[in-house]
Design a protein around this motif. Structure first.
Motif, PDB file in Angstrom:
ATOM      1  N   ALA A   1      -6.485  -0.745  14.565  1.00 52.07           N
ATOM      2  CA  ALA A   1      -7.243  -0.671  13.310  1.00 52.07           C
ATOM      3  C   ALA A   1      -8.698  -0.296  13.561  1.00 52.07           C
TER       4      ALA A   1
ATOM      5  N   THR B   1      -9.004   3.324  14.567  1.00 50.58           N
ATOM      6  CA  THR B   1      -8.804   4.179  13.396  1.00 50.58           C
ATOM      7  C   THR B   1     -10.066   4.245  12.544  1.00 50.58           C
TER       8      THR B   1
ATOM      9  N   PHE C   1     -11.146   3.540   6.312  1.00 52.99           N
ATOM     10  CA  PHE C   1     -10.006   4.227   6.897  1.00 52.99           C
ATOM     11  C   PHE C   1      -9.754   5.583   6.235  1.00 52.99           C
TER      12      PHE C   1
ATOM     13  N   GLN D   1      -8.810   6.314   3.256  1.00 53.14           N
ATOM     14  CA  GLN D   1      -7.550   6.277   2.520  1.00 53.14           C
ATOM     15  C   GLN D   1      -7.708   7.037   1.205  1.00 53.14           C
TER      16      GLN D   1
ATOM     17  N   TRP E   1      -2.759   4.912  -1.794  1.00 49.38           N
ATOM     18  CA  TRP E   1      -3.397   3.820  -1.048  1.00 49.38           C
ATOM     19  C   TRP E   1      -4.076   2.815  -1.971  1.00 49.38           C
TER      20      TRP E   1
ATOM     21  N   PHE F   1      -4.045  -1.097   5.652  1.00 47.36           N
ATOM     22  CA  PHE F   1      -3.793  -0.465   6.949  1.00 47.36           C
ATOM     23  C   PHE F   1      -2.813  -1.289   7.766  1.00 47.36           C
TER      24      PHE F   1
ATOM     25  N   VAL G   1       0.246   6.012  10.974  1.00 51.00           N
ATOM     26  CA  VAL G   1      -0.227   5.505   9.683  1.00 51.00           C
ATOM     27  C   VAL G   1      -1.041   6.557   8.946  1.00 51.00           C
ATOM     28  N   GLN G   2      -1.954   7.202   9.665  1.00 55.29           N
ATOM     29  CA  GLN G   2      -2.946   8.061   9.027  1.00 55.29           C
ATOM     30  C   GLN G   2      -2.460   9.479   8.747  1.00 55.29           C
TER      31      GLN G   2
END
Length: 287
Positions: free
Chosen positions: A80, A83, A104, A106, A112, A128, A150-151
């Motif tokens: 995390a 990121t 992040f 998002q 998100w 996240f 994730v991203q």
């Protein structure tokens, strides 16, 4: 000076906020990853050294605390942090590529959350971690691969360059090092007295899952029972990380004390350890 006390039992740490007189620093923020600002910088030492400014440090501490509240392992916190390092420079940005926002980056258009939600650091970190937890086998992945899962970034290998710094931050913020977070501040506190105590307690409640603080604005000290040294250093480092914007003058734990006057940890002058307690003093209201 008479103060009133209210007790909260959670996660095994004692945090006492006492009002005293002192000085603080003026907030500075430019939205870019940069060297720490003189008078508002933090140094983290835990098998390595990382330097951040006050805003970056506070955001890193919140990301780590939310990870612990969600019972995520240390490696999840490392992922995390790496990121957020890559996406925003550990800053809660109001802009980004297309509709990307926050720590992040998002995107509301990608489900998100609303812009307001994403700009809430705790919400963003929670989302996240929830997404990371759904990635099968993320625990065995390289940091950059777990983050990319994730991203879905256009630069999938970019996260790895922040892995070492994120490991240092995670070790300190998760209580695996002693006196590892030291922040220097200016001379004029952003917050004082009951307002500072209330906001600091609110932050502890939201980041660490402490019980509802209720009408804490009328209090000038707060006490939370402790269980072990590692938890104590988690709270102590969180308090120092959030000191510049929460009117913290002093933090004491396990025979050591951080002071806003010099920004360093030192042995407690009276030689009396605080045992299973973290003590944080906030600046008093002006007379």
């Amino acid at each position: 000076m008479r103060v009133r006390t209210r007790t909260f039992v959670a996660a095994g740490v004692v945090v006492a906020l006492f009002a005293i007189v002192g000085g603080w620093g003026v907030r500075q923020f430019d939205g870019e990853l940069r060297l720490p600002i003189a008078g508002r910088s933090c140094t983290v030492q835990a098998d390595g050294t990382v330097k951040l400014d006050a805003d970056q440090m506070a955001n890193a501490a919140t990301i780590a605390a939310i990870g612990m509240q969600r019972q995520m392992p240390e490696q999840a916190v490392v992922v995390a942090l790496a990121t957020a390092y890559q996406e925003s420079g550990l800053r809660n940005l109001t802009h980004g590529d297309r509709d990307s926002l926050g720590l992040f980056q998002q995107r509301p258009s990608q489900g998100w959350g609303t812009p307001e939600q994403i700009r809430d650091q705790r919400y963003a970190a929670t989302r996240f971690y929830k997404a990371l937890k759904k990635v099968r086998g993320w625990e065995r992945m390289e940091v950059t691969d777990a983050a990319q899962a994730v991203q879905r970034s256009a630069y999938p290998t970019a996260y790895q360059k922040w892995a070492d710094e994120s490991q240092v931050l995670a070790r300190a913020l998760l209580g695996e090092a002693t006196g590892a977070v030291a922040c220097t501040v200016g001379r004029t506190p952003v917050m004082r007295g009951q307002a500072a105590a209330a906001e600091l307690t609110r932050g502890l409640t939201l980041d660490w899952g402490l019980p509802d603080a209720g009408a804490v604005a009328e209090l000038t000290d707060v006490t939370v029972p402790a269980t072990d040294v590692r938890d104590g250093w988690r709270y102590a480092h969180w308090l120092v990380s959030h000191a510049p914007d929460h009117g913290v003058k002093r933090v004491r734990f396990d025979g050591l004390e951080w002071s806003a006057d010099n920004g360093r940890w030192a042995k407690v002058s009276d030689g009396r350890p605080t045992e299973a307690r973290v003590l944080a003093e906030v600046f008093a209201d002006r007379a």
